[in-house]
Scaffold this motif. Structure first.
Motif, PDB file in Angstrom:
ATOM      1  N   THR A 598      -8.990  57.331  -4.639  1.00 57.24           N
ATOM      2  CA  THR A 598      -8.963  57.958  -3.326  1.00 57.24           C
ATOM      3  C   THR A 598      -7.527  58.223  -2.919  1.00 57.24           C
ATOM      4  N   VAL A 599      -7.351  58.852  -1.735  1.00 56.07           N
ATOM      5  CA  VAL A 599      -6.030  59.374  -1.382  1.00 56.07           C
ATOM      6  C   VAL A 599      -5.069  58.302  -0.903  1.00 56.07           C
ATOM      7  N   GLY A 600      -5.532  57.337  -0.151  1.00 63.69           N
ATOM      8  CA  GLY A 600      -4.628  56.326   0.385  1.00 63.69           C
ATOM      9  C   GLY A 600      -5.331  55.009   0.614  1.00 63.69           C
ATOM     10  N   HIS A 601      -4.568  54.034   1.087  1.00 62.37           N
ATOM     11  CA  HIS A 601      -5.145  52.714   1.351  1.00 62.37           C
ATOM     12  C   HIS A 601      -5.846  52.662   2.705  1.00 62.37           C
ATOM     13  N   GLY A 602      -5.305  53.369   3.704  1.00 60.48           N
ATOM     14  CA  GLY A 602      -5.871  53.313   5.035  1.00 60.48           C
ATOM     15  C   GLY A 602      -6.935  54.366   5.253  1.00 60.48           C
ATOM     16  N   GLY A 603      -7.432  54.397   6.466  1.00 56.71           N
ATOM     17  CA  GLY A 603      -8.455  55.381   6.801  1.00 56.71           C
ATOM     18  C   GLY A 603      -9.850  54.850   6.557  1.00 56.71           C
ATOM     19  N   SER A 604     -10.820  55.604   7.027  1.00 58.34           N
ATOM     20  CA  SER A 604     -12.203  55.148   6.960  1.00 58.34           C
ATOM     21  C   SER A 604     -12.802  55.254   5.568  1.00 58.34           C
ATOM     22  N   ALA A 605     -12.114  55.935   4.646  1.00 56.17           N
ATOM     23  CA  ALA A 605     -12.580  55.980   3.257  1.00 56.17           C
ATOM     24  C   ALA A 605     -11.404  55.764   2.310  1.00 56.17           C
ATOM     25  N   GLY A 706      -3.420  64.846   2.825  1.00 57.62           N
ATOM     26  CA  GLY A 706      -2.747  64.121   1.761  1.00 57.62           C
ATOM     27  C   GLY A 706      -2.928  64.725   0.391  1.00 57.62           C
ATOM     28  N   LEU A 707      -3.604  65.866   0.310  1.00 60.23           N
ATOM     29  CA  LEU A 707      -3.875  66.465  -0.993  1.00 60.23           C
ATOM     30  C   LEU A 707      -2.738  67.371  -1.436  1.00 60.23           C
ATOM     31  N   SER A 708      -2.484  67.369  -2.728  1.00 60.80           N
ATOM     32  CA  SER A 708      -1.555  68.302  -3.347  1.00 60.80           C
ATOM     33  C   SER A 708      -2.103  68.610  -4.724  1.00 60.80           C
ATOM     34  N   ARG A 709      -1.556  69.629  -5.355  1.00 62.13           N
ATOM     35  CA  ARG A 709      -2.026  69.966  -6.700  1.00 62.13           C
ATOM     36  C   ARG A 709      -1.828  68.798  -7.660  1.00 62.13           C
ATOM     37  N   SER A 710      -0.674  68.132  -7.585  1.00 63.28           N
ATOM     38  CA  SER A 710      -0.413  67.021  -8.510  1.00 63.28           C
ATOM     39  C   SER A 710      -1.359  65.859  -8.251  1.00 63.28           C
ATOM     40  N   TRP A 711      -1.737  65.647  -6.967  1.00 56.49           N
ATOM     41  CA  TRP A 711      -2.692  64.566  -6.682  1.00 56.49           C
ATOM     42  C   TRP A 711      -4.043  64.883  -7.311  1.00 56.49           C
ATOM     43  N   VAL A 712      -4.545  66.099  -7.090  1.00 58.21           N
ATOM     44  CA  VAL A 712      -5.852  66.484  -7.630  1.00 58.21           C
ATOM     45  C   VAL A 712      -5.812  66.445  -9.157  1.00 58.21           C
ATOM     46  N   TYR A 713      -4.755  66.963  -9.736  1.00 57.78           N
ATOM     47  CA  TYR A 713      -4.607  66.976 -11.195  1.00 57.78           C
ATOM     48  C   TYR A 713      -4.645  65.554 -11.752  1.00 57.78           C
ATOM     49  N   THR A 714      -3.915  64.643 -11.104  1.00 62.22           N
ATOM     50  CA  THR A 714      -3.862  63.258 -11.570  1.00 62.22           C
ATOM     51  C   THR A 714      -5.199  62.564 -11.407  1.00 62.22           C
TER      52      THR A 714
END
Length: 762
Positions: A598-605, A706-714
């Motif tokens: 997932t994208v980060g540690h915090g948040g509801s998901a 929090g999304l970027s191409r490198s995040w999605v690719y990874t």
């Protein structure tokens, strides 16, 4: 891509209170010091301008010690962040207390190695690294900077928790004089008297006395006196914010302190640079630092910078303007994505590059790394090797860069046995134990970089501290931060060949620097781009993402499944259902071999909410061992910048016993809170360098920023057989793939490499 059918929903997981995270972390909630709880400011906007050096003033003793670097550069639930300890997740680097753990062995080996290396370098002629001739207070600051070994609760830039920090160097003879002194032992425990004295000062200023141990470890034996004289040294403790340090200073000094106090401005300048390191920057433009100081009410930012430079707290760099390159049409066509651009090093059309400010530890690491890479290029003996393009390049050059996806890893791996057939000593190093086991190539002797540096695996060292190697192949090279890379390269003997291989599209290193990207951009050695495509629907999907396209891929075997959700609560619900029921039933992959990203540690998901729900379903229990039960999946950070996954076996008075791969690891009870978190769900930075049979990528609506191409690719590229995408970001996903380029890190390695190797050719 197809959607799953026939899935039954389990009971909704217990609600988890959302917590905003801006960077990755592995530590507890942020400790609040006295004087305010305001959020840390966002990264200052860059502005042009230069800072001129003025005559040095007398340095104030023990002023402006830096905040520790976080363990991994973190991912953002609000805006994309590259690396410094998915640098997110970062505890301080205390070594395991019982026996010589891998982390202890690694740190001890690095100290001994640096001493030997620098003694050897001291006897050689060559350029002196910046900061090598510091003396007096500046030299003391250099030692202090090295003493601050790593960082904050490696997660957010708005730390949730102050993490333990390394202690001062153990008393004894002074180390060998050298540009980079050995790192202190982070396991050193402050003397009880020191901690008690610090506790008294903290109480006078209204700060939590629980910070006493961390302050004593960060500031050393005279911590109480230093803190009483300069309360802003509280910023040397990970997780303390300027607003809190200001309140502490007002309580101690009363009307004698103000926003322009030199002690405050120096400490804030160092703090801004340490925060930049969490984002992966090894330096900042002077304009950005001025803006950051102004945002914290410093009345004269230019004067503050001059004071910090004159006292040796920070270094000022004015890079030489880059000469215009004569590029041929063929060179332009060969230019690879992500290798152009100035990376903050200068302007276009002959403009003078902006002044940069940096900390000694990163400046010296970059200069040492550049010198080491240049040494390998100069000392290698060209030889004619028959075979693939990569094999021929490795035979003729001391440094070779190789790029490609997962399938392309077979090419550099094959170099090692081929070199052994030629009578050379060859080794393959990877980022993680999972990556090492995944190679599985017959005759491939692979070790992790951490085990190689610690001496736990790999060849021995000679009397100069160099490895007994003729060829080193490093996979997952984008995961190398500048300090790790510098130690690794300095450990290679003259004439050794180095092949750095990796996928330039993945998220960068968790620590400061962009070693692989800078080396590619410098164009000072052969760059071999693999033509081997990743196979199957997953390979087609990930390759398209790398090119900026989110393609509709045919997946007849349901290799890719999209699970649309309306909100974060449904995202958590469906994720648990996929891991516990759908993926095991449809693909035969058990929950322990399915990884949630997932994208980060915090948040509801975020990871916290997902791990709480997954534990409730997969391994319910009271968490009687510091929140953990036997059978829990965990993510453990033995040292800053590195995360390993494992399973809890048992617990006793010493701490928690984990199974990490083939090894059993004891986490001391005092480190459980800061170095451990549940690991059913990870961030993409934590997951980089490792693959699993099945991956569930979770993209709730609040993750769009929090999304970027490198995040999605990874994240998507971590899956070997099956990828489920829990999709709640609508058009933010294709937009991130097409346009979401993560901000580049500001570093100095590229111009250093170009200058050194251009000089060697003249």
């Amino acid at each position: 891509m197809t959607e799953p059918s026939g899935e039954t929903a389990p009971e909704a997981p217990e609600d988890v209170e959302p917590t905003e995270d801006v960077r990755e972390e592995t530590g507890p909630a942020e400790t609040e010091a006295a004087g305010g709880t305001g959020e840390a400011s966002e990264r200052p906007a860059e502005e042009t301008g230069e800072t001129s050096e003025k005559p040095a003033r007398e340095a104030e003793e023990a002023s402006g010690k830096p905040v520790e670097e976080t363990e991994e550069a973190g991912e953002t639930s609000g805006k994309p962040a590259e690396g410094a300890g998915e640098a997110s997740e970062q505890p301080a680097g205390d070594a395991d207390a019982s026996g010589l753990s891998e982390a202890q062995a690694e740190l001890a080996a690095q100290r001994e190695l640096r001493a030997r290396i620098e003694a050897r370098k001291a006897g050689k002629d060559g350029p002196v690294a910046a900061g090598a001739k510091l003396s007096g207070t500046a030299a003391d600051l250099l030692a202090a900077v090295r003493a601050v070994e790593g960082g904050a609760a490696k997660g957010s830039a708005f730390y949730e928790a102050a993490e333990p920090v390394p202690g001062p160097p153990a008393p004894g003879p002074a180390p060998v004089a050298a540009p980079r002194p050995p790192a202190p032992d982070p396991t050193t425990v402050p003397a009880p008297g020191t901690t008690a004295a610090v506790r008294e000062v903290l109480a006078r200023g209204g700060a939590p006395e629980a910070l006493a141990g961390q302050v004593a470890a960060a500031l050393g034996e005279g911590a109480a006196t230093a803190l009483a004289d300069d309360p802003w040294q509280l910023l040397a403790v990970a997780g303390v914010r300027p607003e809190q340090a200001d309140g502490f200073a007002r309580a101690l000094l009363g009307p004698d302190c103000g926003p322009g106090d030199p002690r405050r401005t120096v400490a804030l300048t160092v703090w801004l640079l340490e925060r930049a390191a969490l984002r992966g920057d090894t330096a900042l433009e002077a304009g950005a630092v001025r803006a950051g100081l102004a945002a914290h009410s410093v009345p004269d930012p230019d004067g503050a910078i001059e004071t910090a430079v004159s006292e040796g707290a920070v270094l000022l760099f004015q890079e030489e303007p880059e000469a215009p390159e004569e590029t041929t049409e063929g060179d332009a066509e060969a230019e690879e994505p992500g290798q152009s651009g100035e990376n903050g090093e200068g302007g276009e059309g002959g403009e003078e590059p902006p002044a940069l400010l940096g900390l000694d530890r990163y400046a010296l690491a970059e200069e040492s790394l550049a010198e080491g890479l240049a040494r390998l290029v100069r000392t290698a003996t060209a030889d004619t090797w028959e075979g693939s393009e990569l094999e021929r390049a490795a035979g003729a050059h001391g440094l070779v860069l190789h790029t490609g996806g997962e399938a392309a890893r077979a090419e550099p791996v094959a170099l090692a046995p081929a070199a052994r057939e030629r009578g050379l000593r060859a080794l393959v190093a990877v980022h993680s134990d999972e990556g090492r086991r995944a190679l599985g190539a017959p005759g491939t002797e692979a070790v992790t970089v951490a085990a190689l540096l610690s001496g736990a695996a790999g060849p021995g060292r000679d009397e100069d501290g160099a490895f007994a190697l003729d060829l080193l192949v490093v996979l997952d090279a984008p995961q190398l931060d500048v300090e790790t890379a510098a130690i690794l390269v300095e450990s290679l003997p003259d004439g050794c060949r180095l092949v750095l291989s990796g996928d330039p599209e993945v998220l960068g290193a968790p620590g400061a620097g962009r070693v692989f990207a800078d080396a590619l951009a410098a164009r000072v050695c052969p760059r071999i781009a693999s033509r081997v495509p990743d196979p199957g629907p997953l390979g087609e999907l990930v390759s398209g993402i790398g090119a900026g396209e989110l393609n509709q891929v045919e997946a007849p075997g349901k290799e890719i499944v999209i699970v649309p959700v309306r909100d974060a609560g449904e995202a958590v619900h469906r994720t648990v259902q996929l891991v516990a029921d759908s993926v095991p039933r449809a693909f035969g992959v058990p929950p322990e071999r399915t990884q949630v990203v997932t994208v980060g540690h915090g948040g509801s998901a975020g990871t916290r909410a997902l791990n709480a729900a997954l534990k409730q379903r997969l391994n319910p229990g009271p968490g009687r061992f510091g929140g953990y039960d036997p059978g829990d999946r965990v993510a453990y950070a033995p040292v800053p910048g590195r995360t390993v996954t494992g399973t809890v076996l048992s617990a006793d008075a010493e701490g928690l016993l984990l199974r990490c791969g083939d090894e059993e690891v004891l986490v001391p009870k005092e480190r459980v809170e800061s170095a451990l978190r549940h690991g059913w769900a990870l961030t993409a930075h934590q997951a980089a360098g490792t693959r699993w049979p099945a991956v569930v990528a979770v993209l709730p609506g609040d993750a769009a920023g929090g999304l970027s191409r490198s995040w999605v690719y990874t994240a998507f590229g971590r899956a070997e057989r099956h990828l489920s995408v829990v999709h709640g970001v609508d058009q933010a996903l294709p937009r991130a793939v097409a346009e979401g380029v993560a901000p580049e890190r500001t570093t100095r390695l590229r111009p250093l490499l170009e200058a050194l190797l251009a000089a060697s050719e003249e």
